[in-house]
Design a protein around this motif. Structure first.
Motif, PDB file in Angstrom:
ATOM      1  N   VAL A  30      -3.908  -9.523   4.283  1.00  0.00           N
ATOM      2  CA  VAL A  30      -3.337  -8.055   4.714  1.00  0.00           C
ATOM      3  C   VAL A  30      -2.021  -8.071   5.164  1.00  0.00           C
ATOM      4  CG1 VAL A  30      -3.676  -6.015   6.166  1.00  0.00           C
ATOM      5  CG2 VAL A  30      -5.664  -7.428   5.381  1.00  0.00           C
ATOM      6  N   ASP A  31      -1.485  -8.830   5.898  1.00  0.00           N
ATOM      7  CA  ASP A  31       0.129  -8.962   6.318  1.00  0.00           C
ATOM      8  C   ASP A  31       1.076  -9.349   5.073  1.00  0.00           C
ATOM      9  OD1 ASP A  31      -0.735  -8.250   8.884  1.00  0.00           O
ATOM     10  OD2 ASP A  31      -0.535 -10.432   9.734  1.00  0.00           O
ATOM     11  N   LYS A  32       0.389 -10.099   4.469  1.00  0.00           N
ATOM     12  CA  LYS A  32       1.414 -10.631   3.267  1.00  0.00           C
ATOM     13  C   LYS A  32       1.263  -9.663   2.030  1.00  0.00           C
ATOM     14  CE  LYS A  32       0.901 -15.581   3.930  1.00  0.00           C
ATOM     15  NZ  LYS A  32       0.170 -16.895   3.226  1.00  0.00           N
ATOM     16  N   VAL A  38       1.296  -3.201  -0.781  1.00  0.00           N
ATOM     17  CA  VAL A  38      -0.176  -3.400  -1.356  1.00  0.00           C
ATOM     18  C   VAL A  38      -1.236  -3.255  -0.441  1.00  0.00           C
ATOM     19  CG1 VAL A  38      -1.616  -5.147  -2.355  1.00  0.00           C
ATOM     20  CG2 VAL A  38       0.493  -4.747  -3.525  1.00  0.00           C
ATOM     21  N   THR A  39      -2.564  -2.725  -0.397  1.00  0.00           N
ATOM     22  CA  THR A  39      -3.526  -2.535   0.519  1.00  0.00           C
ATOM     23  C   THR A  39      -4.718  -3.192  -0.126  1.00  0.00           C
ATOM     24  OG1 THR A  39      -2.258  -0.552   1.576  1.00  0.00           O
ATOM     25  CG2 THR A  39      -4.662  -1.139   2.076  1.00  0.00           C
ATOM     26  N   TRP A  40      -5.404  -4.018   0.619  1.00  0.00           N
ATOM     27  CA  TRP A  40      -6.800  -4.714   0.025  1.00  0.00           C
ATOM     28  C   TRP A  40      -7.697  -3.499   0.851  1.00  0.00           C
ATOM     29  CZ3 TRP A  40      -8.946  -9.279   2.893  1.00  0.00           C
ATOM     30  CH2 TRP A  40     -10.111  -9.683   2.475  1.00  0.00           C
ATOM     31  N   VAL A  41      -8.358  -2.771  -0.097  1.00  0.00           N
ATOM     32  CA  VAL A  41      -9.229  -1.826   0.070  1.00  0.00           C
ATOM     33  C   VAL A  41     -10.670  -2.564   0.521  1.00  0.00           C
ATOM     34  CG1 VAL A  41     -10.658   0.282  -0.434  1.00  0.00           C
ATOM     35  CG2 VAL A  41      -8.428   0.056  -1.204  1.00  0.00           C
ATOM     36  N   HIS A  42     -11.304  -3.138  -0.383  1.00  0.00           N
ATOM     37  CA  HIS A  42     -12.527  -4.003   0.017  1.00  0.00           C
ATOM     38  C   HIS A  42     -12.782  -4.828  -1.368  1.00  0.00           C
ATOM     39  CE1 HIS A  42     -14.084  -0.261  -2.101  1.00  0.00           C
ATOM     40  NE2 HIS A  42     -15.008  -1.272  -2.903  1.00  0.00           N
TER      41      HIS A  42
END
Length: 90
Positions: A30-32, A38-42
């Motif tokens: 998430v941090d990288k 960019v956002t990881w949703v699921h």
């Protein structure tokens, strides 16, 4: 912000322990990702843990791919997607 589905193959299977180490690994991703907007949703993981289908929000496909590279994650394909659900017309 656009939405994308990222397909990945893990030849040896994906193992994310249900421990603090697993949480730390996910938060590192998430941090990288954030440095690329960019956002990881699921994610969805197949039963054999060899494939994942991950939903991301980001500015463009290049940012999604660059974030994956920073995280050392494979990318089979990146496809722009939109949401369709059965209650859309109600």
């Amino acid at each position: 912000m656009a939405r994308f589905m990222v397909e990945r193959t893990f030849a040896d299977g994906l193992e994310v322990p249900m421990t603090g180490d697993g949480a730390k690994a996910c938060l590192s991703i998430v941090d990288k990702n954030g440095s690329n907007g960019v956002t990881w949703v699921h994610s969805y993981v197949t039963a054999d843990k060899k494939k994942t289908y991950c939903i991301y929000d980001g500015p463009n496909e290049a940012a999604i791919r660059e974030a994956a590279e920073k995280n050392g994650l494979p990318v089979d394909s990146v496809v722009p997607v939109s949401v369709l659900h059965p209650y859309f017309y109600y």
